[in-house]
Structures are given as structure tokens and as C-alpha cells.
Design a protein around this motif. Structure first.
Motif, PDB file in Angstrom:
ATOM      1  N   ALA A 181     -12.555  -3.551   3.345  1.00 54.88           N
ATOM      2  CA  ALA A 181     -11.513  -2.884   4.123  1.00 54.88           C
ATOM      3  C   ALA A 181     -10.174  -2.924   3.395  1.00 54.88           C
ATOM      4  CB  ALA A 181     -11.394  -3.541   5.498  1.00 54.88           C
ATOM      5  N   THR A 182      -9.848  -4.059   2.798  1.00 51.71           N
ATOM      6  CA  THR A 182      -8.574  -4.180   2.087  1.00 51.71           C
ATOM      7  C   THR A 182      -8.579  -3.328   0.824  1.00 51.71           C
ATOM      8  OG1 THR A 182      -8.310  -6.440   2.915  1.00 51.71           O
ATOM      9  CG2 THR A 182      -6.952  -5.796   1.045  1.00 51.71           C
ATOM     10  N   ARG A 232       0.829  -1.203   0.000  1.00 48.96           N
ATOM     11  CA  ARG A 232       0.000   0.000   0.000  1.00 48.96           C
ATOM     12  C   ARG A 232       0.869   1.261   0.000  1.00 48.96           C
ATOM     13  NH1 ARG A 232      -2.307   0.752   5.603  1.00 48.96           N
ATOM     14  NH2 ARG A 232      -0.106   1.285   5.831  1.00 48.96           N
ATOM     15  N   ASP A 233       1.887   1.282   0.851  1.00 50.20           N
ATOM     16  CA  ASP A 233       2.760   2.451   0.943  1.00 50.20           C
ATOM     17  C   ASP A 233       3.631   2.595  -0.299  1.00 50.20           C
ATOM     18  OD1 ASP A 233       1.669   2.787   3.453  1.00 50.20           O
ATOM     19  OD2 ASP A 233       3.334   1.767   4.480  1.00 50.20           O
ATOM     20  N   VAL A 234       4.095   1.475  -0.831  1.00 50.38           N
ATOM     21  CA  VAL A 234       4.919   1.507  -2.041  1.00 50.38           C
ATOM     22  C   VAL A 234       4.123   2.098  -3.203  1.00 50.38           C
ATOM     23  CG1 VAL A 234       6.064   0.063  -3.774  1.00 50.38           C
ATOM     24  CG2 VAL A 234       6.422  -0.373  -1.322  1.00 50.38           C
ATOM     25  N   ALA A 235       2.859   1.682  -3.335  1.00 52.39           N
ATOM     26  CA  ALA A 235       2.017   2.200  -4.413  1.00 52.39           C
ATOM     27  C   ALA A 235       1.766   3.698  -4.253  1.00 52.39           C
ATOM     28  CB  ALA A 235       0.697   1.435  -4.450  1.00 52.39           C
ATOM     29  N   ASP A 255     -18.686 -10.703   7.528  1.00 49.01           N
ATOM     30  CA  ASP A 255     -17.290 -10.484   7.917  1.00 49.01           C
ATOM     31  C   ASP A 255     -16.358 -10.606   6.708  1.00 49.01           C
ATOM     32  OD1 ASP A 255     -18.014 -10.106  10.534  1.00 49.01           O
ATOM     33  OD2 ASP A 255     -17.477 -12.131  11.192  1.00 49.01           O
ATOM     34  N   VAL A 256     -16.595 -11.617   5.891  1.00 45.26           N
ATOM     35  CA  VAL A 256     -15.754 -11.844   4.717  1.00 45.26           C
ATOM     36  C   VAL A 256     -15.896 -10.697   3.720  1.00 45.26           C
ATOM     37  CG1 VAL A 256     -15.447 -13.337   2.702  1.00 45.26           C
ATOM     38  CG2 VAL A 256     -15.697 -14.349   4.979  1.00 45.26           C
ATOM     39  N   LEU A 257     -17.135 -10.272   3.485  1.00 39.98           N
ATOM     40  CA  LEU A 257     -17.355  -9.153   2.565  1.00 39.98           C
ATOM     41  C   LEU A 257     -16.747  -7.868   3.131  1.00 39.98           C
ATOM     42  CD1 LEU A 257     -21.054  -9.796   1.460  1.00 39.98           C
ATOM     43  CD2 LEU A 257     -18.948 -10.478   0.299  1.00 39.98           C
TER      44      LEU A 257
END
Length: 637
Positions: free
Chosen positions: A468-469, A224-227, A461-463
């Protein structure tokens, strides 16, 4: 490339480590090793199975013990020559030429600070005899796996989950949340594990066990930070980045070959590899003629032959006409978790053929689609934004018409209708939901209707985890948000996972030059409007490849590294589907609802909807679940 395993302050650690190492024998048929040492009130044991690639002599054997440090390592470092030179200049002395010894000396000098310096694929455990510390680490992008179980002050780890299952005496419980996730995605996300007590060490992270029972965890690299940082760098030379990565990935003391599907990604790598290794071998696949006709599959073989002839490549063609009834349980065993992508079979059969010809190392084009927006879903999600501007009454009319169209007749399938139905299933949805729906198997209501109603909270939870990701970034570029989501979820959870397990089942190492830290940085420095241009995905990569490959290869329709599932379901696998429907343990246990599954089977058989991928995954899940809940030793290959 190897298999690694070990225990730290674990009951009966030596016997457990020996058993772990035995289960991983397919990952390293060239040798095995064991190391033991007291630690605290217990012991540490490290095991290793070797697939000799660099420094074939005994100086490359593992576990490697040297001056108080001991290393068991699975992977390849493509910048090992530069690291070696730097370490030698600082006073390090080397006994051999392996990258294992380079890693060990890098750890001695820099500790965890060496991890961001490593360019390659790796998972390893390093033990310090002076402090009693054991550290586990995994590469930046999750190319190589590392599973572990922590109990109290003890820990056990291995390259494959099946090894942990084999040594815990059937005590591991299935995580039904992971199975729900696998139904949604058709694989288990890298953030979850199919057994409750087990976990996967996250990409770009390390874990330290201390003799006093303390556990430390750290993150040394975050995609995430690299992008985010890449957006502010100068526009990269993609051709130079890919060429340099490919050259580094050819580092080997044994023969290297390539996958060659005839598509852009593998053709580009093969052409570049042939510059450095004239006459390099390549392996390609074809399917039974009747299967290809039924699926209306593109003729990839002619493109692979064209590339091979142009660059002097020794092409090996393999017809995929597998006994899927025999291969299905075998692949389920090797894949560790329920993974419902039949491309795993292709990888296994190609690697098996290559290994029989004496090839240990292969290059794959894996990762280019995720990083450069090459999947149909990337373009489809962009088109959905335009579709949403069409008046709603007209959209409802289009959906009603397409919904009535069959996806197959008794003689052939209709790919264009399948694509249209797929597109309309998500075209009206918000961004994150649409992106998820464009590559997963079910929407929320469909999944709730298929499984035990008591698992409704788990579905949410899965959704929620997907949302979140996907939304965990600061990117203002829709295409790159999709690429980041793929690189964090789809790539490590599915493609890298099945590539590792399928190739290692054939005792073969697969390298992925596109999934390289420098190529990744370059990819996220490219704005989305250079990745998808008009109707062309991977536009910037095609531009780079155009200096090497003929235009006919660069701009050909996208091929599929998949399998003729509809043909297999209607013929080879039809009796097995009926068996799972009526007598399967998933149905009998209540995890799957028989009526919902029966409806899916009927609609697929009638050609009303294409549920071939859904049913294939149900079969893989059924076989995995039978083994996981049988209470006996895991199925062997």
C-alpha cells in the motif's frame, strides 16, 4: 539537539516528567529544565535535556517560556536567520540568539502555519497558557523522533521509547505485529511501534491536545505530494542545492566534524564543508585486518585519506574491533526498538570518539542513496526487468547452478556469489514484490516458516502495508517510485532512526544535509534515467560532485557503511547464536520456530547460504524482547 518529554493531564505528571527527563539524560548532558502549569482539571509538565549547540548561554535554555507560550524543542532550524529577520520586521523582540526562540516566535505569529516554513530537523511540544492547548509536531522527513501514549484525556510523550517504557511500570505490551515487521525488514517501520499502546508521531504532522479532551491531528507536509509536484518543475541544479544545504548545516556555535567513509556522499559533503571550515575534522572507520580479508571488504580508508589530504581535513581513523558481545545489549537498549543493522555500532563508536575529542556536531551523508538511487537494489531491480526477458528454461538453469555455489569457505566469504543469490531471489517477481524482496530479509513463505503459525494473518498485514505504501503515488518513473518508497519507509524506519539513537547515545548531534526539504524537492525533479545511467547509480549526484572531487573518488566502487557480519558470526558471536537457538526466549515463547532457526544457523555455518544479517537481527530481537518482557525496569546503558 536535545531530549524532550512531557505529560498532559497525566496522573502524577511531575514525577513522571522528571523520570522521563532523567532517562533521556544522554541526549542532553549540558543542562535540564522543567515547566509546570495547571490545565483543565489537571496539569501540563514539560521536561528538557539540553545539548547546547547554538546560543550556549542561559537565554537558550529550555523549556523556554515567553509571554504565555512554552516550548520544549529538539532539533535545529537551518533557516533560523531568515525567519528571525522576518519576525523582527514584524515586531518580534528576541532575548538571545537561539533557534529555539525563533521557533517560539514563529509559532506565536503563525501557529501550525509556521511548520511548512521550517527548514531543519525537529520534534517539539508547545504549550499555550491562554488556551491550555498542547501541540506536538515532527519534521517533514522524520529525522527527529517523537513517541507518545494517549490514555483517555491524558498524554505522555518523549524523544525515546525507552523513556515511556520506564514510566509506565511495565504495563506496555509488545506488539507482535511490529516484531513480525521487524523480522521482515530488520527494523520496525515508522508506521508501527514495538509497544501496542505507544505510537510515533508521523513525519510532517502535528497533534493538538485541548483541555476539554478533544484531540486534533493534522498533516502539513506529505512526501508523496512533494514528489508528484516536483515532476513538473524545471530541472534543478543539484550541485547548487547540495552546496547550499551543506553550508546551512554548518550553522553552529560549537565545532562541527564530518563522517568520511571515502565514498561519494560523505566525501562530497566533507569537501564542501572544508571550503567553509578549513581544517575541519573528519572521522572514518576501518576493521580488523582478518575481518576485512574474510569479508573481501573494499579498502575505504585509502579513499578517505586521499580526500582528507586533498582538502586539508584533519582525519581521525578509528579501528572497529568491538567487543560485540558487550556492545550488542548496550546498542539494543539505546536503539529503543529491534533494529538489526550493525551500522548502528559504527555510528555509536565514531560519535563516541568525536565526543571525546570535544566535537558535538557531525555531518553525515545519510539519505543520498535513497534520494538519488545509489543502492545496489535500485540497479538490480532495473536489471531484473532485462533478466525477465531471458528464456525461462535458461533462467531456471542459472538459478540451479547459483543455488549450489557456496557463499563462504572456512577462510573467506564470496561476495559475488552472495550478490548473485540475492538477485535471483527476486529477479522474476512483479515490481512491488521484487523491490520489497530486494532489501528485506525473507519472502512470505520463509517468514511464515520461521514464526508462530498463528501469526500468518499478521504476515499478510505487514506485506500488505508495504504494498500500500509503495503503490501510494502517481509517479510514472520506476526509479523514482523506488526512491519514494525508500524515502518513506527505509529512510525514517531504519537509517534516520539508528543514526539518531546511536549518535545521541554518545551525546552527539548528527546532521543530514541530503535529507533537506529543498534537496528532496530537487531530487524528485530529476528523472530516473538521470539517476541510474548504464550501470551507474547516483549518476546526477556524481555529475554534481565531479566539479569538486577527483574522478577516482566519484566513480569508485560503492563502499559499505556496515560491519563484517560473517566474520563476527563465525567467531565472536557463534556461542551466542547457539544460546539463543537452544535457550532463547523467542524460541521458548513459540514466537520463533526452533527447527527453522536451527536450519538457518546450520546453512550459514556450512557456507551454503549467507544468513549473517538474519542471525544478527535475531540476536538484536532476542535482547530487545528479553528486556521488554522481563517485567522489570528497562536495561540501562
Amino acid at each position: 539537539m536535545c531530549g524532550i518529554a512531557g505529560t498532559y493531564r497525566w496522573p502524577d505528571g511531575k514525577a513522571v516528567t522528571d523520570r522521563l527527563t532523567h532517562v533521556l539524560a544522554h541526549r542532553g548532558p549540558d543542562g535540564s529544565g522543567h515547566y509546570s502549569h495547571p490545565v483543565g482539571d489537571g496539569e501540563v509538565h514539560l521536561g528538557h535535556r539540553r545539548l547546547a549547540i547554538i546560543d550556549l548561554s542561559e537565554t537558550g535554555a529550555q523549556p523556554m517560556a515567553k509571554e504565555g507560550l512554552v516550548l520544549t524543542y529538539n532539533g535545529e532550524l537551518y533557516n533560523a536567520p531568515e525567519l528571525r529577520a522576518e519576525l523582527e520586521a514584524a515586531g518580534a523582540r528576541f532575548r538571545g540568539t537561539s533557534d529555539t526562540e525563533v521557533l517560539l516566535e514563529a509559532w506565536r505569529r503563525w501557529g501550525t502555519e509556521c511548520l511548512p516554513r521550517l527548514r531543519g530537523m525537529f520534534a517539539f511540544g508547545v504549550f499555550d497558557e491562554r488556551t491550555g492547548d498542547l501541540v506536538l509536531a515532527r519534521d517533514q522527513l522524520g529525522i527527529k523522533p517523537l513517541f507518545l501514549i494517549k490514555r483517555g484525556e491524558g498524554l505522555v510523550f518523549a524523544s525515546e521509547l525507552k523513556a515511556l517504557a520506564a514510566v509506565t511500570g511495565g504495563s506496555l505490551e509488545v506488539d507482535h505485529a511490529a516484531l513480525v515487521a521487524s523480522l521482515l525488514y530488520y527494523w520496525v517501520p515508522d508506521s508501527r511501534c514495538a509497544f501496542r499502546e505507544a505510537e510515533k508521531l508521523p513525519p510532517g504532522s502535528w497533534l493538538r491536545m485541548r483541555p476539554d479532551g478533544r484531540v486534533e491531528r493534522g498533516r502539513y507536509w506529505n512526501l508523496r505530494d512533494v514528489a508528484a509536484e516536483a515532476r513538473h518543475t524545471p530541472q534543478p541544479d543539484i550541485a547548487a542545492a547540495v552546496e547550499e544545504s551543506t553550508r546551512r548545516h554548518l550553522l553552529s556555535d560549537v565545532p562541527v566534524a564530518t563522517f568520511l567513509s571515502g565514498g561519494l556522499d560523505s566525501s562530497y559533503l566533507t569537501a564542501l564543508a572544508a571550503r567553509d571550515r578549513p581544517g575541519i575534522s573528519a572521522y572514518t572507520i576501518g576493521f580488523r585486518a582478518e575481518d576485512s580479508r574474510f569479508e573481501a571488504m573494499p579498502d575505504d580508508l585509502r579513499y578517505a585519506r586521499q580526500v582528507a589530504a586533498r582538502f586539508g581535513v584533519d582525519l581521525h581513523e578509528i579501528e572497529i574491533a568491538p567487543d560485540v558481545l558487550e556492545l550488542l545489549p548496550r546498542m539494543t537498549y539505546h536503539l529503543d526498538e529491534p533494529i538489526g543493522d550493525p551500522a548502528a555500532i559504527n555510528t555509536f563508536l565514531i560519535c563516541t570518539a568525536a565526543r571525546e575529542a570535544g566535537v558535538k556536531v557531525m555531518l553525515s551523508g545519510m539519505g543520498a542513496d535513497e534520494l538519488f538511487a545509489g543502492y545496489r537494489k535500485h540497479l538490480a531491480n532495473l536489471l531484473a526487468l532485462r533478466y525477465q526477458r531471458v528464456p525461462r528454461p535458461l533462467r531456471r538453469g542459472v538459478s540451479a547452478v547459483v543455488d549450489r555455489l557456496p557463499v563462504a569457505s572456512a577462510r573467506r566469504g564470496y561476495r559475488s556469489v552472495r550478490f548473485a543469490k540475492r538477485f535471483l531471489s527476486f529477479a522474476d517477481l512483479p515490481e512491488e514484490t521484487a523491490f520489497r524482496r530486494s532489501y528485506t530479509l525473507y519472502d512470505r513463505d520463509e517468514l511464515l516458516g520461521l514464526i508462530d503459525p498463528d501469526l500468518a494473518g499478521t504476515v499478510d498485514d505487514v506485506l500488505g502495508e508495504h504494498a500500500a505504501t509503495y503503490e501510494d503515488n502517481t509517479l510514472d518513473d520506476f526509479v523514482n517510485r523506488m526512491c519514494l518508497g525508500d524515502a518513506r519507509m527505509f529512510l525514517p524506519g531504519l537509517n534516520l532512526a539508528y543514526t539518531d539513537r546511536s549518535s545521541m547515545a554518545a551525546s552527539t548531534e548528527v546532521r543530514v544535509p541530503y535529507v533537506d526539504v529543498e534537496v528532496v524537492k530537487a531530487a524528485f525533479a530529476v528523472p530516473g534515467d538521470r539517476k541510474v545511467v548504464g550501470r551507474q547509480g547516483k549518476a546526477v549526484l556524481k555529475e554534481a560532485a565531479g566539479s569538486v572531487l577527483p574522478r577516482e573518488i566519484v566513480y569508485r566502487p560503492k563502499g559499505l557503511f556496515s560491519a563484517p557480519l560473517r566474520a563476527w558470526m563465525s567467531r565472536d558471536l557463534a556461542p551466542l547464536v547457539q544460546e539463543v537457538l537452544h535457550d532463547g526466549v523467542l524460541v521458548k515463547s513459540g514466537f520463533l520456530r526452533r527447527e527453522a532457526l536451527a536450519r538457518m544457523v546450520a546453512e550459514d555455518a556450512a557456507g551454503q547460504h549467507d544468513f549473517s544479517k538474519h542471525l544478527w537481527h535475531v540476536l538484536t530481537l532476542e535482547y530487545w524482547y528479553r528486556g521488554a518482557t522481563s517485567g522489570s525496569a528497562p536495561l540501562t546503558a
